[in-house]
Structures are given as structure tokens and as C-alpha cells.
Design an enzyme around this catalytic site. Structure first.
Site, PDB file in Angstrom:
ATOM      1  N   LYS A  88       0.809  -1.222   0.000  1.00  0.00           N
ATOM      2  CA  LYS A  88       0.000   0.000   0.000  1.00  0.00           C
ATOM      3  C   LYS A  88       0.841   1.271   0.000  1.00  0.00           C
ATOM      4  CE  LYS A  88      -4.184  -1.846   0.191  1.00  0.00           C
ATOM      5  NZ  LYS A  88      -5.182  -1.652  -0.878  1.00  0.00           N
ATOM      6  N   GLU A 110      -9.743   5.809   3.096  1.00  0.00           N
ATOM      7  CA  GLU A 110     -10.559   4.725   3.634  1.00  0.00           C
ATOM      8  C   GLU A 110      -9.643   3.539   3.869  1.00  0.00           C
ATOM      9  OE1 GLU A 110      -9.385   2.933   0.190  1.00  0.00           O
ATOM     10  OE2 GLU A 110     -10.124   4.993   0.306  1.00  0.00           O
ATOM     11  N   SER A 372       1.665  -9.798  -0.877  1.00  0.00           N
ATOM     12  CA  SER A 372       1.286  -8.382  -0.839  1.00  0.00           C
ATOM     13  C   SER A 372       1.357  -7.742   0.535  1.00  0.00           C
ATOM     14  CB  SER A 372      -0.131  -8.206  -1.405  1.00  0.00           C
ATOM     15  OG  SER A 372      -1.059  -8.994  -0.681  1.00  0.00           O
TER      16      SER A 372
END
Length: 388
Positions: A88, A110, A372
Site C-alpha cells: 500500500k 478509507e 502483498s
């Protein structure tokens, strides 16, 4: 790949379905992003922070014990080793730099699993920006550690108590905030979803994953690249440089309690085209077009839609999309820990689970799995699920 077109469409998908009050803001954002991304100084600062702050490049790791167990050569692209523990931050660093360039001192975001929230809070703290993150109250309960991490970084976490109280509802609330505050606020959306230019800009910030992988492989043949798909940013990031090559690309969605139960998050595999959060894409909906509640043990895959570029890839046959259940993902979660000393995020465990399930078909092949994120955030939830 020249997509999206000038209207932000990937074939028939994407576009800009947003309130009139946001149209000028989105146009401004598109212009600012394109100018920044063409500016060598902006890119240089972005890549400097990826190296010195995030810790890129992330390693490519040969999972030899798992490979021996299942008869498939498995390599992990270790996004879990990035600062904050997931892919991210590749996007949040870029978006925060863009906000700073645009003169917008306040950041909103969010989050579902909390990884994007933590990455946004981290980027905001680094650059001295105010930050608020919307998070469904259900996700706050199951991701309490990440909530505290955001607060430690100086970010306010705002509970969302409407709807299913998960990621979809957090996106909706963040969008409402942005409509009212766009003059001094930048919305750092967490995936390749939303109205144009978000699917484009997030993809461009995340494709560093696949570009690094190309260099790390250095001509070593790979048969498949596999990544989990919720909104779809980690998958886009690793897939994009390999689109149209001989490498098979497989996205793995949340099968939840089983497709037949109706409690899942497999919008590409079992959804229909419609409009969600500003873009035309595949989503879970009933016969009247009402958005259905998604379900996954993984908060990061608990979303009833998907990025529009993935919808285009599906229809064009460029990527294959599959799903695995919560039970299969939990089994893979334990397997990777026991065999490789790596605790994967529940999201990443979905990608591993598909490879394990299909091992007989994949026997003798080489597969890259995008790891990830790391699973520290999921340990307490899984302990409670399993009666620990």
C-alpha cells in the site's frame, strides 16, 4: 498499453461517475497527476523515498520448502517487507507527494484491513500533513492493532457504522467528506477503484512491483504470476508490465464461505457490470441492481467491486480470475508460516491457497506469488476464529 482513454475508460469500464461538485476537482487532479508523473524531479523524489524510506526494491524469495511440498517452484515477491508491511505504501507516498505539490494540506482515506490506513498515516506523518481515515466499525473490531498504529502516527480514525460497516461503507463516507472539503483536501484512495484518474494514478504508483520483478527475473522463465484481488492494486502492480506476454496471470478473489453460499467477494468471477464508487466495473448486485454485501475473512478482500482495469482484463482474456474460500486461505496461512517462516496477510494467503489447490495441474512450473502484505494484523483475528 495506452489505456485508459481520455475519458478514463478501459474499454467499456471505468469513467467518471461522480457528483457534479467533484468534476472540477477530478479534472484538476488528473491534470496535476499527469504533470507530476512527467516531471523528472517528482519521479526522482518518489523513487528516493521508495528506496530510503520504504526499503525498495522488495526481494524475490525462493520458497524452497513450500516448492518441495507441492511440486511447484514458488517465488515470493516480498511486498510484506516494505515499511508498514504491505504494498500500500507504494501508492500513499506518491499520492501524498502529489497532494503536497497541489498545496492540499489535509489527507483523507478509507481502509478495510487497515494496511492502507497505516500507509496513508505514515506518508502523512512523513510529510507533515493532517490525516483522517474512515474505517468500518466491523473492521475496526477485527483490525484493532492497525487502528492503534494509525493513532500512534497522529491520524484520526473515524468509525463508519452504516451498511455492512466494512470497506464499501468506508469508501462511501470518505467520498462524502471529499465532496465537502476538496478545496484543501486530497483523497488517497487505497486501490485501483473510483472515478478517473484514480485507477490510472494508483496503477502507475504500484507498477513498480512488476517492473522490479522483471529486473529480478533477468530472463529467468516464469510460467505464472499470481496475486490476490480485492480492489486490485497489488495485482495490477505486479501484472501490468507482463500484460500481453507469454506469462499467465491469475488473480485470486475471496470465495468467502463458498460461492454457492452467496457469502463471498468474487465480483469478477460471479458479479455483473454496474457502477460503484464512481466507476463502471464488475460488482456484486441483486436482480434490481442493488449492491450486495461482500464477505471474506480477510478485511482487505471484503469489497463488492473491483478496479475497472481488472474488468477490462477479464473481458479481454488478458488475466484469469479464480477464487478460494476462507478455509482454503486459512490453511495456506498456516502452511506458509510452518514451511517458510513467513506469516502472510490473509489477503496474500488467498493467492498461495490457489497455487496449493492447483498444484497437480501446475506441477513442474515456476510461479511467482505476490506476497502483498504480512499477517501480523491478522494473527489475533485468526486466533479467535480458531478458538485460541
Amino acid at each position: 498499453m495506452t489505456l485508459p482513454d481520455s475519458g478514463g475508460r478501459f474499454g467499456e469500464y471505468g469513467g467518471r461517475f461522480a457528483p457534479e461538485t467533484l468534476m472540477d476537482t477530478l479534472t484538476e487532479l488528473e491534470k496535476a497527476f499527469l504533470e507530476a508523473w512527467a516531471d523528472p524531479d517528482f519521479k526522482s523524489e518518489y523513487h528516493r523515498l521508495l528506496a530510503d524510506f520504504v526499503g525498495r526494491p522488495s526481494p524475490l524469495f525462493a520458497a524452497d520448502r513450500l516448492s518441495d511440498r507441492i511440486g511447484v517452484r514458488v517465488l515470493f515477491k516480498r511486498e510484506d517487507l516494505n515499511h508498514t508491511g504491505a504494498h500500500k505504501i507504494n501508492n500513499t507516498i506518491g499520492q501524498a507527494l502529489l497532494a503536497q505539490r497541489m498545496g492540499k494540506p489535509r489527507i483523507i482515506a478509507e481502509t478495510g484491513a487497515g494496511q492502507h490506513g497505516v500507509a496513508t498515516a505514515t506518508a502523512a506523518a512523513l510529510l507533515g500533513m493532517r490525516c483522517q481515515v474512515y474505517m468500518g466499525s466491523k473492521d475496526i473490531a477485527r483490525q484493532a492493532l492497525n487502528v492503534y498504529r494509525m493513532e500512534l502516527l497522529g491520524t484520526e480514525v473515524i468509525p463508519v457504522t452504516t451498511g455492512a460497516r466494512t470497506l464499501k461503507d468506508a469508501v462511501s463516507e470518505a467520498m462524502r467528506d471529499w465532496v465537502a472539503s476538496a478545496g484543501d483536501t486530497h483523497y488517497i484512495i487505497g486501490s485501483v477503484v473510483g472515478p478517473h484518474p484514480f485507477p490510472l494514478s494508483v496503477r502507475e504508483f504500484q507498477k513498480v512491483i512488476g517492473e522490479e520483478l522483471e529486473e529480478q527475473l533477468a530472463g529467468t522463465p516464469v510460467d505464472l504470476i499470481v496475486a490476490c484481488v480485492g480492489g486490485g492494486s497489488n495485482a495490477i502492480g505486479i501484472f501490468f508490465p507482463f500484460i500481453g506476454t507469454e506469462v499467465e496471470l491469475v488473480g485470486v478473489e475471496a470465495g468467502g464461505e463458498g460461492i454457492e453460499s452467496g457469502r463471498h467477494g468474487a465480483s469478477l468471477s460471479h458479479g455483473r457490470p454496474g457502477v460503484l464508487h464512481g466507476a463502471h466495473t464488475y460488482l456484486l448486485q441483486d436482480e434490481e441492481g442493488q449492491v450486495l454485501e461482500a464477505h471474506s475473512a480477510s478485511a482487505g478482500l471484503d469489497y463488492p467491486g473491483v478496479g475497472p482495469e481488472h474488468a477490462y482484463f477479464k473481458d479481454a482474456g488478458l488475466v484469469r480470475y479464480e477464487s478460494v474460500t476462507d478455509v482454503e486461505a486459512l490453511e495456506a496461512f498456516h502452511l506458509v508460516g510452518e514451511l517458510e517462516g513467513i506469516i502472510p496477510a490473509l489477503e496474500s494467503a488467498h493467492a498461495v491457497a490457489w497455487v496449493v489447490r492447483e498444484a497437480k495441474v501446475l506441477a513442474g512450473k515456476t510461479v511467482v506469488i505476490n506476497m502483498s502484505g504480512r499477517g501480523d494484523k491478522d494473527v489475533e483475528q485468526i486466533r479467535e476464529m480458531e478458538g485460541g
